[in-house]
Design a protein around this motif. Structure first.
Motif, PDB file in Angstrom:
ATOM      1  N   ALA A 543       0.861  -1.185   0.000  1.00  0.00           N
ATOM      2  CA  ALA A 543       0.000   0.000   0.000  1.00  0.00           C
ATOM      3  C   ALA A 543       0.893   1.229   0.000  1.00  0.00           C
ATOM      4  N   CYS A 544       0.329   2.327  -0.476  1.00  0.00           N
ATOM      5  CA  CYS A 544       1.081   3.578  -0.513  1.00  0.00           C
ATOM      6  C   CYS A 544       1.495   3.994   0.905  1.00  0.00           C
ATOM      7  N   GLY A 545       2.763   4.374   1.048  1.00  0.00           N
ATOM      8  CA  GLY A 545       3.258   4.859   2.327  1.00  0.00           C
ATOM      9  C   GLY A 545       3.700   3.781   3.290  1.00  0.00           C
ATOM     10  N   HIS A 546       3.489   2.521   2.968  1.00  0.00           N
ATOM     11  CA  HIS A 546       3.920   1.444   3.875  1.00  0.00           C
ATOM     12  C   HIS A 546       5.359   1.067   3.520  1.00  0.00           C
ATOM     13  N   ALA A 547       6.300   1.661   4.257  1.00  0.00           N
ATOM     14  CA  ALA A 547       7.717   1.457   3.952  1.00  0.00           C
ATOM     15  C   ALA A 547       8.268   0.288   4.759  1.00  0.00           C
ATOM     16  N   CYS A 548       9.114  -0.503   4.120  1.00  0.00           N
ATOM     17  CA  CYS A 548       9.777  -1.611   4.820  1.00  0.00           C
ATOM     18  C   CYS A 548      10.867  -1.049   5.730  1.00  0.00           C
ATOM     19  N   ALA A 549      11.103  -1.726   6.806  1.00  0.00           N
ATOM     20  CA  ALA A 549      12.118  -1.289   7.768  1.00  0.00           C
ATOM     21  C   ALA A 549      13.520  -1.619   7.272  1.00  0.00           C
ATOM     22  N   LEU A 550      14.500  -1.065   7.998  1.00  0.00           N
ATOM     23  CA  LEU A 550      15.897  -1.326   7.670  1.00  0.00           C
ATOM     24  C   LEU A 550      16.164  -2.834   7.678  1.00  0.00           C
ATOM     25  N   GLY A 551      16.761  -3.292   6.601  1.00  0.00           N
ATOM     26  CA  GLY A 551      17.085  -4.712   6.495  1.00  0.00           C
ATOM     27  C   GLY A 551      16.000  -5.531   5.835  1.00  0.00           C
ATOM     28  N   GLU A 552      14.835  -4.898   5.503  1.00  0.00           N
ATOM     29  CA  GLU A 552      13.737  -5.628   4.875  1.00  0.00           C
ATOM     30  C   GLU A 552      13.636  -5.276   3.394  1.00  0.00           C
ATOM     31  N   THR A 553      13.079  -6.175   2.601  1.00  0.00           N
ATOM     32  CA  THR A 553      12.777  -5.948   1.189  1.00  0.00           C
ATOM     33  C   THR A 553      11.307  -6.287   0.969  1.00  0.00           C
ATOM     34  N   CYS A 554      10.754  -5.760  -0.115  1.00  0.00           N
ATOM     35  CA  CYS A 554       9.348  -5.968  -0.425  1.00  0.00           C
ATOM     36  C   CYS A 554       9.219  -7.055  -1.477  1.00  0.00           C
ATOM     37  N   HIS A 555       8.427  -8.080  -1.184  1.00  0.00           N
ATOM     38  CA  HIS A 555       8.172  -9.157  -2.142  1.00  0.00           C
ATOM     39  C   HIS A 555       6.709  -9.545  -2.042  1.00  0.00           C
ATOM     40  N   ALA A 556       6.012  -9.493  -3.213  1.00  0.00           N
ATOM     41  CA  ALA A 556       4.586  -9.820  -3.282  1.00  0.00           C
ATOM     42  C   ALA A 556       3.778  -8.968  -2.316  1.00  0.00           C
ATOM     43  N   GLY A 557       4.194  -7.715  -2.160  1.00  0.00           N
ATOM     44  CA  GLY A 557       3.446  -6.792  -1.330  1.00  0.00           C
ATOM     45  C   GLY A 557       3.650  -6.946   0.156  1.00  0.00           C
ATOM     46  N   ALA A 558       4.643  -7.711   0.568  1.00  0.00           N
ATOM     47  CA  ALA A 558       4.914  -7.904   1.997  1.00  0.00           C
ATOM     48  C   ALA A 558       6.389  -7.659   2.273  1.00  0.00           C
ATOM     49  N   CYS A 559       6.658  -6.989   3.413  1.00  0.00           N
ATOM     50  CA  CYS A 559       8.041  -6.727   3.808  1.00  0.00           C
ATOM     51  C   CYS A 559       8.634  -7.968   4.458  1.00  0.00           C
ATOM     52  N   SER A 560       9.815  -8.311   4.033  1.00  0.00           N
ATOM     53  CA  SER A 560      10.530  -9.417   4.666  1.00  0.00           C
ATOM     54  C   SER A 560      11.998  -9.057   4.740  1.00  0.00           C
TER      55      SER A 560
END
Length: 790
Positions: A543-560
Motif C-alpha cells: 500500500a502507498c506509504g507502507h515502507a519496509c524497515a531497515l534490512g527488509e525488502t518488499c516481495h509480493a506486497g509484503a516486507c521481509s
C-alpha cells in the motif's frame, strides 16, 4: 578415715566411718596443720582456709574450707577432741561435707608444667686452632605442678652437638614437678686450616609442653685464635663472609663468588672466566630490549617461534619453528585476503560445506549445505534463477502454488486468481478467458455479457438501438456518449489510457478510475498513472506509504528481511561434542570460548541440530577486538541500536542469567542483562537503568525465543516467541562514542549475567541460535525471525 586433697591452696577433708583425726598439710596454700580442734587447723595460714578454720571454732572439723557455705557447715558441727575415739556423726553432716568437697574440686585448675630455660647466648670464647671447645651445661627446671616434657636439639653436622644425642642430634625426656635436668653442649675441635678470628655459630632449640616455652632458641658461638690458625688458598681467593668462617673460592668458576667474593650468578647463569653468563644448551638465547635474556626453544615456543620475538597468533601453535593454525574439529580456511581462520563448515553461512561458499539471502547452513528458510511462506524454486520465498495466498506470480501467475486484471486472494473489473462487468465466454465489459455501451455485451447488437444498431444505455439518443454521437458505426466513453472521450477516437490502471471518461474528460492489481497511484498525479508496483516497492509495500524497515525488502506486497543482514555475531551452537569453542558464523568470526560447566549437545537443538547445555556453573565468553572508543581494532559492541536474540529452554525454579555485556579489556562494567535470579520470568536492563520485567513464565521446560531490541530513539522492546511482552519509550543515552560510559564494553557472555542485575548469575538448561544485530529489528522482522527459526 580422712582423705586429703589440694585445690587452690585448700585442704579438703572427707569423713569416713566413725573415726576422727585432725587433718592438715603444711604444704597447703590455704590450710593449717592438723590438731585437736578445727580452729587450730584453720590458723595455719592467713588465707581462705584460715578463715574457714576460724568459722569452725571448737567443732573439730578441719577449717581449711572456704569462708562461704563450707564455713557455715563447719561452724554447725559438734565439738570433738582429737583424743576422743568414740565419736558419732550425723549422716546429713557427712553428706554435706562430701557435697562441699565435690564443689571445691570442680573449681581446681588443670595441672600445668612451668619451664625455666635460660635464653642467653652460650659463648665458648676464644679457642686455639687444633683444640676442642669443651662442654657447657644448660639446666632445664620444672617449677610447675605437672610433668614437663622436653626435646633439645642441635642440627647435626656442625661443630656443636649435645652430649648423648641421638642420630638426629636430639635429646628428649621428662622432668617431674620441682625437679630439673642438666644438658651438656659440646664444642668440637677447630681445624688448623681455619683462619685466625673465624667465628663459629650455632643454635640449641629446646621444645617443651609448657605454655610460653614451647620453643626456646639459645644461640651458640665460639671463636678461633692462635698461631696454628692458617687458612691459605694458593691459586684460589680467600673469601671472608660477614658471618661464618673464611673459605677458599675459585672466582673464575664459582657461581656464588663469580669474579669476586659474594658475587652470585642469577638462576640459569653459570660462572665462566669470572663472569656470569646465561647458558641455554641446545636452545636459543633471546635478549629482549630492556629486559633480561632468557632461553627459548624456537622450534616449539609460541612467543619465539623460528626466531626470538616472533609470536604466533591466536589459535596457532609453534611446530618445527613455524606458526601453524590448529582448528581441531573445525576446518582451516585461508582466504585470498587476510589471515587464515577456523570455520565450522557444517553450519557457517560464510563457509558452508567448504571454505568460501557463502549462503544466499534467507539461507542458513545446515549439514554443510545452504538451505532456504521461509518460515510461514512457501519456498519456490524456478527453472531459472535461485529459490525464493513466496506468499502463495496473495502473490500474483505464485497464486495457490509456485509459478501460477494471475492474468491481466486479476489479483490473488486466498490462493486463487480473481478478476477485478471495478465499475465494469466481468464476462466469462464459453471459450477464452474472462474479461471486463461496459454493458451500457459494449455492442458485444449490450445490457449483459454475450448480448450482441445486430448490424446497424448500437448499444445505448445497455440496449441495442437503431438511432442514437440525444447527446450521443456515432463513432465507428456505433452510438456513444462522448462525455462518458473512455474510447471516445470528448470526441470520437480519443481514447483514455493510464499506465497500470483503468480509465474513465467524465464530462468528456479522461480520469484514472482504478489501478491494476498490484499497482497504486501513490503520487496522486493521474498523468503518471498507477506508477508504483506495491508488490516490490520497499517504500510502498502492499500500500502507498507502507515502507519496509531497515534490512527488509518488499516481495509480493509484503516486507521481509534478509535475516543475515547486519549480523555482528551468529552462534548456531551446532558445534561437535567436546569442542572448546562456539563457532561464530558471521563474517566477524567471534568464536566464543567455553568457560566451566558447558558442553555441546549435537542432537538437542531447537534450530539446526545441536545446542549448548549449561550445567549452572559455566558460560560462553565472546571477546570483541575493539570497543566504541576505538581502543582496539575491528568490530565492537554498538552503544545504541542493537538486537539480541536467542532460543532457550529451562526447568530451573529461577531462570538465572541468559546474557550480559561486560567491560573486559578496557574497563569494568556490566549491562544489557537478561535474566532473573529469583523468579520464573525474565527481567531486562539497559544502561540508562530502564529495568523491566514481564509476566510470561519461561521455566516450563519448553523452547522459547527471547528478542531484546534497543533503539536509541524509540527506546526498548522485549519479545517472547515473537510477541511483544514489555517495552519502554525512554530513549537510550548510549547514542555514540562519548555519549555515556558504555563505550568500555568489549565482551558478551552467553548463559551468565554475573550477578550484574536482578540477582541473576549462571543459567541451567539449553541455549540455541544466538544472534546479535547491529540495528534495531522492527516488529515484523522479529516475527519473521521467530517463524524462520521455530
Amino acid at each position: 578415715m580422712f582423705h586429703r586433697g589440694h585445690a587452690r591452696g585448700l585442704i579438703v577433708c572427707v569423713l569416713s566411718g566413725i573415726g576422727l583425726a585432725a587433718c592438715g598439710d603444711s604444704n597447703s596454700a590455704g590450710g593449717g596443720q592438723g590438731g585437736k580442734a578445727g580452729g587450730a587447723a584453720g590458723q595455719a595460714d592467713a588465707g581462705p582456709g584460715g578463715q574457714g578454720g576460724g568459722l569452725g571454732g571448737q567443732s573439730g572439723v578441719a577449717g581449711s574450707l572456704d569462708a562461704g557455705p563450707g564455713g557455715a557447715d563447719a561452724a554447725g558441727a559438734p565439738d570433738v577432741d582429737a583424743s576422743d575415739t568414740d565419736v558419732s556423726f550425723d549422716v546429713a553432716d557427712a553428706a554435706d561435707a562430701a557435697d562441699l568437697s565435690a564443689d571445691v574440686q570442680s573449681d581446681l585448675p588443670a595441672p600445668a608444667p612451668i619451664a625455666d630455660i635460660p635464653s642467653a647466648a652460650i659463648d665458648f670464647g676464644a679457642v686455639a686452632c687444633g683444640s676442642a671447645g669443651g662442654g657447657m651445661p644448660v639446666v632445664v627446671t620444672n617449677s610447675g605442678n605437672a610433668p614437663l616434657h622436653y626435646r633439645a636439639v642441635i642440627a647435626a653436622g656442625g661443630i656443636f652437638s649435645l652430649q648423648g644425642a641421638a642420630a638426629d642430634g636430639s635429646v628428649s625426656g621428662d622432668v617431674a614437678p620441682g625437679d630439673n635436668v642438666g644438658l651438656t653442649i659440646v664444642a668440637g675441635t677447630i681445624g688448623t686450616t681455619t683462619a685466625d678470628g673465624a667465628s663459629f655459630l650455632g643454635s640449641l632449640a629446646v621444645v617443651t609442653n609448657a605454655s610460653g616455652a614451647e620453643n626456646v632458641q639459645i644461640p651458640l658461638k665460639m671463636k678461633a685464635e692462635g698461631g696454628l690458625c692458617t687458612l691459605t688458598c694458593a691459586a684460589f681467593t680467600k673469601c671472608t663472609p660477614a658471618t661464618g668462617a673464611p673459605y677458599c673460592a675459585n672466582t673464575a668458576t664459582d657461581n656464588s663468588n663469580c669474579g669476586t667474593c659474594g658475587h652470585a650468578c642469577a638462576a640459569g647463569e653459570v660462572c665462566s672466566g669470572g663472569a656470569c653468563a646465561i647458558t641455554c644448551a641446545g636452545i636459543a638465547t633471546c635478549t629482549p630490549t630492556g629486559a633480561a635474556p632468557y632461553c627459548a626453544n624456537t622450534q616449539t615456543d609460541r612467543a619465539d617461534c623460528g626466531t626470538c620475538g616472533h609470536a604466533c597468533g591466536t589459535g596457532e601453535i609453534c611446530t618445527a619453528g613455524a606458526c601453524v593454525l590448529t582448528c581441531g574439529a573445525l576446518t582451516k580456511c585461508a582466504p585470498s585476503a587476510g589471515g587464515p581462520y577456523c570455520a565450522n563448515t557444517a553450519t557457517d553461512g560464510a563457509n558452508c560445506g567448504t571454505c568460501g561458499t557463502v549462503c544466499g539471502v534467507g539461507e542458513i547452513c545446515t549439514g554443510g549445505a545452504c538451505v532456504l528458510t521461509c518460515g510461514a511462506l512457501t519456498k519456490c524454486t524456478p527453472s531459472a534463477g535461485g529459490p525464493y520465498c513466496a506468499n502463495t495466498a496473495t502473490d500474483n506470480a505464485d497464486c495457490g502454488t509456485c509459478g501460477h501467475a494471475c492474468g491481466t486484471g486479476e489479483m490473488c486472494a486466498g490462493g486463487a486468481c480473481v478478476l477485478t473489473c471495478g465499475a465494469l462487468t466481468k464476462c466469462t465466454p464459453n471459450a477464452g478467458a474472462a474479461y471486463c465489459a461496459n454493458t451500457t455501451t459494449d455492442n458485444v455485451n449490450c445490457g449483459a455479457c454475450g448480448h450482441t447488437c445486430p448490424a446497424g444498431q448500437a448499444c445505448v444505455m445497455g440496449a441495442c438501438a437503431s438511432t442514437c439518443a440525444a447527446a450521443e454521437s456515432v463513432c465507428g458505426g456505433a452510438c456513444t456518449n462522448t462525455s462518458f466513453d473512455p474510447s471516445n472521450c470528448g470526441m470520437c477516437g480519443r481514447k483514455c489510457a493510464f499506465a497500470n490502471g483503468a480509465a474513465a471518461c467524465v464530462g468528456g474528460g479522461c480520469y484514472l478510475a482504478s489501478c491494476t492489481a498490484g499497482f497504486a497511484d501513490c503520487d496522486r498525479d493521474q498523468t503518471t498513472g498507477c506508477e508504483v508496483n506495491t508488490a516490490t516497492d520497499g517504500a510502498n509495500c502492499g500500500a502507498c506509504g507502507h515502507a519496509c524497515a531497515l534490512g527488509e525488502t518488499c516481495h509480493a506486497g509484503a516486507c521481509s528481511a534478509d535475516l543475515s543482514q547486519g549480523l555482528i555475531g551468529y552462534w548456531n551452537l551446532d558445534d561437535a561434542f567436546g569442542s572448546a569453542a562456539a563457532a561464530d558464523s558471521s563474517p566477524n568470526h567471534l568464536n566464543g570460548q567455553l568457560q566451566g560447566n558447558v558442553t555441546f549437545d549435537p542432537a538437542g537443538g531447537k534450530q539446526g541440530t545441536g545446542a549448548a547445555m549449561f550445567g549452572g556453573g559455566g558460560y560462553i565468553r565472546v571477546v570483541f577486538p575493539n570497543n566504541a572508543k576505538g581502543q582496539g581494532s575491528g568490530v565492537s559492541i554498538p552503544q545504541g541500536n542493537i538486537t539480541f536474540a536467542m532460543w532457550f529452554k529451562t526447568s530451573s525454579a529461577n531462570v538465572g542469567g541468559l546474557q550480559v555485556v561486560e567491560g573486559g579489556t578496557w574497563g569494568p562494567g556490566c549491562d544489557r542483562v537478561v535474566g532473573n535470579g529469583a523468579s520464573n520470568t525474565l527481567m531486562y536492563n539497559a544502561w540508562n537503568e530502564v529495568n523491566m520485567s514481564e509476566a510470561f513464565v519461561v521455566n516450563d521446560g519448553v523452547w522459547h525465543q527471547m528478542v531484546y531490541v534497543l533503539d536509541k530513539s524509540a527506546g526498548f522492546k522485549a519479545y517472547i516467541d515473537g510477541v511483544l511482552e514489555v517495552s519502554d519509550a525512554t530513549p537510550t543515552s548510549n547514542c555514540g562514542v562519548g555519549c555515556s560510559g558504555f563505550d568500555w564494553a568489549s565482551e558478551y557472555w552467553i548463559g551468565r549475567s554475573a550477578a550484574c542485575r536482578f540477582g541473576a548469575d549462571y543459567f541451567t538448561g539449553l541455549i540455541d541460535d544466538v544472534r546479535i544485530y547491529d540495528h534495531a529489528l522492527p516488529p515484523s522482522t522479529v516475527v519473521q525471525l521467530f517463524n524462520a527459526t521455530k
